[in-house]
Design a protein around this motif. Structure first.
Motif, short mmCIF file in Angstrom:
data_model
loop_
_atom_site.label_atom_id
_atom_site.label_comp_id
_atom_site.label_asym_id
_atom_site.label_seq_id
_atom_site.Cartn_x
_atom_site.Cartn_y
_atom_site.Cartn_z
N GLY A 19 12.46 4.59 8.84
CA GLY A 19 12.86 3.46 9.66
C GLY A 19 11.74 2.50 9.89
O GLY A 19 10.56 2.94 9.80
N LEU A 20 11.95 1.15 9.77
CA LEU A 20 10.62 0.34 9.82
C LEU A 20 11.33 -1.07 10.65
O LEU A 20 12.65 -1.43 10.25
CB LEU A 20 10.15 -0.04 8.63
N ARG A 21 10.34 -1.55 11.19
CA ARG A 21 10.76 -3.00 11.56
C ARG A 21 10.73 -3.93 10.42
O ARG A 21 9.91 -3.91 9.47
CB ARG A 21 9.64 -3.42 12.88
N ARG A 22 11.52 -5.10 10.76
CA ARG A 22 11.51 -6.09 9.37
C ARG A 22 9.99 -6.35 9.40
O ARG A 22 9.32 -6.86 10.47
CB ARG A 22 12.44 -7.12 10.10
N GLY A 23 9.47 -6.69 8.22
CA GLY A 23 8.10 -7.06 8.00
C GLY A 23 7.04 -6.11 8.10
O GLY A 23 5.96 -6.55 7.86
N ALA A 24 7.46 -4.93 8.38
CA ALA A 24 6.39 -4.07 8.71
C ALA A 24 5.48 -3.80 7.55
O ALA A 24 6.14 -3.87 6.11
CB ALA A 24 7.03 -2.74 8.84
N PRO A 25 4.22 -3.86 7.40
CA PRO A 25 3.47 -3.65 6.13
C PRO A 25 3.75 -2.19 5.28
O PRO A 25 3.86 -1.24 6.01
CB PRO A 25 2.12 -3.53 6.68
N VAL A 26 3.81 -2.32 4.02
CA VAL A 26 4.12 -1.14 3.27
C VAL A 26 3.05 -0.21 3.45
O VAL A 26 3.43 0.80 3.64
CB VAL A 26 4.25 -1.63 1.78
N ALA A 27 1.94 -0.78 3.50
CA ALA A 27 0.68 0.23 3.62
C ALA A 27 0.82 0.97 4.96
O ALA A 27 0.59 2.23 5.04
CB ALA A 27 -0.42 -0.59 3.83
N GLU A 28 1.50 0.38 6.13
CA GLU A 28 1.88 1.23 7.31
C GLU A 28 2.78 2.17 7.10
O GLU A 28 2.61 3.52 7.41
CB GLU A 28 2.13 0.35 8.44
N LEU A 29 3.82 1.87 6.35
CA LEU A 29 4.77 2.93 6.12
C LEU A 29 4.36 4.03 5.24
O LEU A 29 4.66 5.09 5.56
CB LEU A 29 6.01 1.99 5.37
N LEU A 30 3.65 3.81 4.32
CA LEU A 30 3.08 4.85 3.38
C LEU A 30 2.02 5.70 4.18
O LEU A 30 1.91 7.02 3.91
CB LEU A 30 2.46 4.19 2.26
N ARG A 31 1.24 4.95 5.14
CA ARG A 31 0.37 5.92 5.91
C ARG A 31 1.11 6.76 6.83
O ARG A 31 0.79 7.82 7.05
CB ARG A 31 -0.64 5.10 6.86
N THR A 32 2.24 6.22 7.37
CA THR A 32 2.87 7.03 8.33
C THR A 32 3.58 8.40 7.28
O THR A 32 3.82 9.27 7.92
CB THR A 32 3.91 6.27 8.96
N ALA A 33 4.01 8.17 6.13
CA ALA A 33 4.66 9.00 5.40
C ALA A 33 3.50 10.22 5.04
O ALA A 33 3.95 11.08 5.08
CB ALA A 33 5.16 8.30 3.96
N ASP A 34 2.44 9.69 4.45
CA ASP A 34 1.25 10.40 4.35
C ASP A 34 0.95 11.47 5.40
O ASP A 34 0.65 12.63 5.43
CB ASP A 34 0.08 9.88 3.91
N ALA A 35 0.76 10.67 6.61
CA ALA A 35 0.74 11.71 7.92
C ALA A 35 1.76 12.59 8.01
O ALA A 35 1.35 13.80 8.41
CB ALA A 35 0.54 10.61 9.12
N ALA A 36 3.12 12.30 7.76
CA ALA A 36 4.07 13.19 8.18
C ALA A 36 4.21 14.34 6.88
O ALA A 36 4.34 15.52 7.36
CB ALA A 36 5.61 12.51 8.10
N LEU A 37 3.67 14.04 5.81
CA LEU A 37 3.56 15.15 4.70
C LEU A 37 2.65 15.99 5.12
O LEU A 37 2.52 17.13 4.80
CB LEU A 37 3.67 14.48 3.40
N ALA A 38 1.41 15.43 5.48
CA ALA A 38 0.07 16.12 5.35
C ALA A 38 0.34 17.28 6.60
O ALA A 38 -0.11 18.18 6.69
CB ALA A 38 -0.97 15.21 5.91
N ALA A 39 1.11 16.80 7.76
CA ALA A 39 1.08 17.72 8.87
C ALA A 39 1.91 19.10 8.26
O ALA A 39 1.93 20.07 9.04
CB ALA A 39 1.98 17.05 10.08
N LEU A 40 2.67 19.06 7.22
CA LEU A 40 3.59 19.83 6.81
C LEU A 40 2.59 20.67 5.55
O LEU A 40 3.24 21.40 5.05
CB LEU A 40 5.01 19.68 6.16
N GLY A 41 1.37 20.29 5.23
CA GLY A 41 0.78 20.82 4.00
C GLY A 41 1.18 20.04 2.82
O GLY A 41 0.93 20.91 1.78
N LEU A 42 1.90 18.75 2.83
CA LEU A 42 2.59 18.54 1.55
C LEU A 42 2.07 17.01 1.21
O LEU A 42 1.05 16.62 1.95
CB LEU A 42 4.18 18.34 1.79
N ASP A 43 2.05 16.73 -0.04
CA ASP A 43 1.68 15.35 -0.30
C ASP A 43 2.85 14.36 -1.06
O ASP A 43 3.80 15.03 -1.07
CB ASP A 43 0.26 15.47 -1.29
#
Length: 143
Positions: A19-43
């Motif tokens: 989910g993202l706000r209109r105009g959200a930076p792609v880099a922020e979305l990817l950092r959030t995805a990386d954090a969610a994955l890392a918390a699970l020991g995934l990449d």
């Protein structure tokens, strides 16, 4: 005596609901995805699909994120997302986009029947990511 060596279990292939706000930076979305994955020991190599609200498919950000991850992008109608039982529901999100959950519901729908959330959603200022795994495939009977 024969000794069988079992291959180490592999990490699951997962889907990301975003989910993202209109105009959200792609880099922020990817950092959030990386954090969610890392918390699970995934990449990122474990991601097989990115899913979101279908109305977000007109924005470039989800497409750019999917391209960076090298995975397909799918969208679901608000009514389909609203029908999914999720742990986190937001009246604010429902008023804005017609469903009380985008990331978690999209992840579960994309994971398919029997899919399960692996952790609570991860949020930043402008992006939310949920990680879901498809149901386990049936085990072969090797008797």
């Amino acid at each position: 005596m024969t000794v069988r060596s079992e291959a180490p279990p592999t990490a699951p292939r997962v889907v990301l609901g975003i989910g993202l706000r209109r105009g959200a930076p792609v880099a922020e979305l990817l950092r959030t995805a990386d954090a969610a994955l890392a918390a699970l020991g995934l990449d990122r190599t474990r991601v097989r699909l990115l899913a979101t609200l279908d109305s977000k498919l007109s924005a470039p950000e989800p497409h750019a994120a999917a391209a960076e991850l090298g995975v397909p992008l799918v969208g679901f109608p608000a009514a389909a997302l609203a029908a999914v039982q999720v742990p986190t529901r937001s009246a604010r999100v429902a008023a804005a986009v017609g469903t009380p959950s985008v990331a978690e519901a999209a992840a579960l729908l994309a994971a398919g029947p029997g899919g399960r959330l692996l952790a609570p959603r991860t949020a930043s200022a402008a992006a939310t990511v949920a990680v879901a795994a498809p149901a386990d495939p049936p085990q072969e009977d090797n008797r």
